[in-house]
Design a protein around this motif. Sequence first.
Motif, PDB file in Angstrom:
ATOM      1  N   TRP A  16     -18.097   3.941   8.433  1.00 41.65           N
ATOM      2  CA  TRP A  16     -17.457   3.172   9.510  1.00 41.65           C
ATOM      3  C   TRP A  16     -17.780   3.848  10.845  1.00 41.65           C
ATOM      4  O   TRP A  16     -17.439   5.019  11.053  1.00 41.65           O
ATOM      5  N   GLU A  23      -3.377  -2.055  14.253  1.00 40.67           N
ATOM      6  CA  GLU A  23      -4.068  -1.170  13.303  1.00 40.67           C
ATOM      7  C   GLU A  23      -5.254  -0.526  13.992  1.00 40.67           C
ATOM      8  O   GLU A  23      -6.149  -1.227  14.481  1.00 40.67           O
ATOM      9  N   LYS A  72      -9.147   8.237   0.747  1.00 39.06           N
ATOM     10  CA  LYS A  72      -9.465   7.770   2.106  1.00 39.06           C
ATOM     11  C   LYS A  72      -8.156   7.828   2.890  1.00 39.06           C
ATOM     12  O   LYS A  72      -7.385   6.875   2.938  1.00 39.06           O
ATOM     13  N   ASN A 119      -1.581 -11.162   7.758  1.00 45.65           N
ATOM     14  CA  ASN A 119      -2.428 -10.035   8.104  1.00 45.65           C
ATOM     15  C   ASN A 119      -3.901 -10.424   8.013  1.00 45.65           C
ATOM     16  O   ASN A 119      -4.350 -10.971   7.005  1.00 45.65           O
ATOM     17  N   GLU A 120      -4.640 -10.154   9.079  1.00 49.95           N
ATOM     18  CA  GLU A 120      -6.095 -10.347   9.092  1.00 49.95           C
ATOM     19  C   GLU A 120      -6.492 -11.672   8.443  1.00 49.95           C
ATOM     20  O   GLU A 120      -7.285 -11.706   7.492  1.00 49.95           O
ATOM     21  N   HIS A 153       1.041  -9.731   3.938  1.00 52.64           N
ATOM     22  CA  HIS A 153      -0.055  -8.752   4.020  1.00 52.64           C
ATOM     23  C   HIS A 153      -0.702  -8.636   2.638  1.00 52.64           C
ATOM     24  O   HIS A 153      -0.453  -7.680   1.911  1.00 52.64           O
ATOM     25  N   TYR A 154      -1.499  -9.621   2.258  1.00 56.15           N
ATOM     26  CA  TYR A 154      -2.212  -9.621   0.970  1.00 56.15           C
ATOM     27  C   TYR A 154      -1.234  -9.578  -0.216  1.00 56.15           C
ATOM     28  O   TYR A 154      -1.530  -8.986  -1.248  1.00 56.15           O
ATOM     29  N   GLN A 203       0.807  -1.212   0.000  1.00 52.44           N
ATOM     30  CA  GLN A 203       0.000   0.000   0.000  1.00 52.44           C
ATOM     31  C   GLN A 203       0.849   1.275   0.000  1.00 52.44           C
ATOM     32  O   GLN A 203       0.316   2.372  -0.117  1.00 52.44           O
ATOM     33  N   TYR A 240     -11.117  -0.883  13.996  1.00 52.47           N
ATOM     34  CA  TYR A 240     -11.501   0.408  13.430  1.00 52.47           C
ATOM     35  C   TYR A 240     -12.847   0.898  13.950  1.00 52.47           C
ATOM     36  O   TYR A 240     -13.099   2.079  14.021  1.00 52.47           O
ATOM     37  N   TRP A 263      -2.837   2.960  12.130  1.00 55.23           N
ATOM     38  CA  TRP A 263      -2.818   2.550  10.727  1.00 55.23           C
ATOM     39  C   TRP A 263      -2.599   3.760   9.819  1.00 55.23           C
ATOM     40  O   TRP A 263      -3.327   4.747   9.919  1.00 55.23           O
ATOM     41  N   SER A 267      -5.860   2.865  -0.059  1.00 58.18           N
ATOM     42  CA  SER A 267      -6.833   2.101   0.724  1.00 58.18           C
ATOM     43  C   SER A 267      -7.015   0.708   0.125  1.00 58.18           C
ATOM     44  O   SER A 267      -7.140   0.556  -1.092  1.00 58.18           O
ATOM     45  N   VAL A 268      -7.036  -0.283   0.994  1.00 60.37           N
ATOM     46  CA  VAL A 268      -7.299  -1.647   0.517  1.00 60.37           C
ATOM     47  C   VAL A 268      -8.730  -1.769  -0.008  1.00 60.37           C
ATOM     48  O   VAL A 268      -8.985  -2.307  -1.072  1.00 60.37           O
ATOM     49  N   GLY A 269      -9.664  -1.229   0.775  1.00 62.49           N
ATOM     50  CA  GLY A 269     -11.074  -1.429   0.447  1.00 62.49           C
ATOM     51  C   GLY A 269     -11.486  -0.745  -0.837  1.00 62.49           C
ATOM     52  O   GLY A 269     -12.277  -1.290  -1.620  1.00 62.49           O
ATOM     53  N   TYR A 272      -5.484   8.334   5.995  1.00 62.29           N
ATOM     54  CA  TYR A 272      -5.284   7.980   7.400  1.00 62.29           C
ATOM     55  C   TYR A 272      -4.133   8.749   8.041  1.00 62.29           C
ATOM     56  O   TYR A 272      -3.972   8.742   9.248  1.00 62.29           O
TER      57      TYR A 272
HETATM   58  C1  BGP Z   1      -7.222  -3.465   7.128  1.00 60.34           C
HETATM   59  C2  BGP Z   1      -5.982  -3.804   6.348  1.00 60.34           C
HETATM   60  C3  BGP Z   1      -5.132  -2.649   6.008  1.00 60.34           C
HETATM   61  C4  BGP Z   1      -5.854  -1.341   5.824  1.00 60.34           C
HETATM   62  C5  BGP Z   1      -7.059  -1.140   6.710  1.00 60.34           C
HETATM   63  C6  BGP Z   1      -7.965   0.020   6.349  1.00 60.34           C
HETATM   64  O1  BGP Z   1      -8.206  -4.389   6.858  1.00 60.34           O
HETATM   65  O2  BGP Z   1      -5.150  -4.701   7.065  1.00 60.34           O
HETATM   66  O3  BGP Z   1      -4.290  -3.047   4.980  1.00 60.34           O
HETATM   67  O4  BGP Z   1      -5.996  -0.959   4.534  1.00 60.34           O
HETATM   68  O5  BGP Z   1      -7.841  -2.274   6.802  1.00 60.34           O
HETATM   69  O6  BGP Z   1      -8.874  -0.350   5.360  1.00 60.34           O
HETATM   70  P1  BGP Z   1      -9.119   0.516   4.073  1.00 60.34           P
HETATM   71  O7  BGP Z   1      -7.795   0.623   3.404  1.00 60.34           O
HETATM   72  O8  BGP Z   1     -10.105  -0.242   3.254  1.00 60.34           O
HETATM   73  O9  BGP Z   1      -9.639   1.815   4.546  1.00 60.34           O
END
Ligand code: BGP
Length: 469
Positions: free
Chosen positions: A342, A368, A430, A176-177, A131-132, A22, A309, A415, A422-424, A432
């Motif tokens: 969120w 995170e 977005k 990760n997750e 991590h993905y 990322q 989160y 995080w 952003s991953v999502g 941080y």
């Molecule tokens: C978690 C992941 C991160 C990060 C975070 C925030 O699920 O481990 O990699 O991205 O979420 O999510 P997003 O990037 O979708 O806001």
Amino acid sequence: MEKLKTEFPKDFLWGGAVAANQVEGAWNIEGKKADLSDIFPNGAHMPADREIIPGKYYPNHEAIDFYHRYEEDLDYFQEMGFKCFRTSINWSRIFPEGDETEPNEAGLKFYDDLINAIIARGMAPVITISHYETPLNLVDKYGSWRDRKLIDYFVHFCETIFKRYGDRVKYWMTFNEINNMRRMPATAGGIFFEEGENELEVMYQTTHHMFVAHSLAIKVGRELMPHAKIGCMMSLSNVYPNTCNPNDVFETLELRRASLFYSDVMIRGKYPSYINRIWEKADVQVKFEPGDEEIISTYLSDYLGFSYYRTTTHVYGEPFAGHTGGDQGTPNPYIGTTPWGWQVDPVGFRYTFNELYDRYQIPLFCVENGLGQFDEVAKDGKIHDDYRSSYLIQHVAAMKEAIKDGVDIMGYTWWGPIDLVSVGTGEMSKRYGFVYVDKDNEGNGTLKRIKKDSLATYKNIIATNGTTI
Ligand code: BGP
């Protein structure tokens, strides 16, 4: 009998967390080949392109160019006083196809330099092993973690990086997750389903392979780095029942278990009894090989790393594909939300710490927590992000309450201490960070870094070890 704790421990690991994919960019240089994160043009919730289409924009290909700019970025983290910095080692830099015997020296060298630069600034590196970032070749050639061969490739990767960096890196976590396998199996595990498959069966079989790989990584880690701490990492944003209707309450417990199942196995060392009913209902048969159960029960996680989160709210009978707080659920009238829906819930943070410590009694590491928001550069050239400072203060205060409640918390990494992809959503907007990066969702911008107001807030929290909260 232990005494009441009222403050953060002296050696508390304050810091920040990112993932290689990322931030780094440089997706195809110095030997690196594509990994899973390189094929999502619109974030992990959207379908992936299985082949990179020339000319198409893929956000991770450049990201924020941390690969070439990490010295400057780490300077900001040093300025904030970070005690640790969490990032991942992108598997595809070390083993570009995943199944090679010999590692890519250029990739190893990059992380040598990065780890040294982190340490030189007084921070302890905290490394996420995966991590993905599964090499794409492993996905295409073997169907990713469906195939047990991935266990060997992963353990070989672990052994390689433990040997190379184990003298300097104490804190590690494997996947990760890992529980996001249930919500985003493509991103978390490289799983793309065939039509007509029993998807749950595939997911649980895949997960079983990852459990064995996790435990074997700990086995190898203990041999090579006796002083290391190797943990698991889970997405544990929480879920509440919408009402005191017993059906809401019970189904919420089941949803939470669908997540906690993963840490139950990796911390308690065995499959929980409740899984049998879930598997029977969904006609899931998971193949175990002789020795698997012994491996899983012998090599247990040293700590539980997790992301938090928000919380979501569940109504009995409503579809709820996710169970990690990843989906929106039903609106909660008591708390506000971010523009992405969120829910902002510091009390939920305290609740989650208590829930997890009651269940496992091992050190907890929140690796995170953070606020994704739209930020604007004001006329004075600055970013006045009071909302981020406020989120941070509220969550640190909640964490302090959890310490008073008796929870053993070893650290907290915000995080995205610098803006990242952003991953999502696959977007930059977005944000941080405590440090702004000049780049938009289409990839335009100078990549210039600007400190936001919230940087001073975190700096002060760390400088006073949270006593001012
Ligand atoms: C978690 C992941 C991160 C990060 C975070 C925030 O699920 O481990 O990699 O991205 O979420 O999510 P997003 O990037 O979708 O806001």
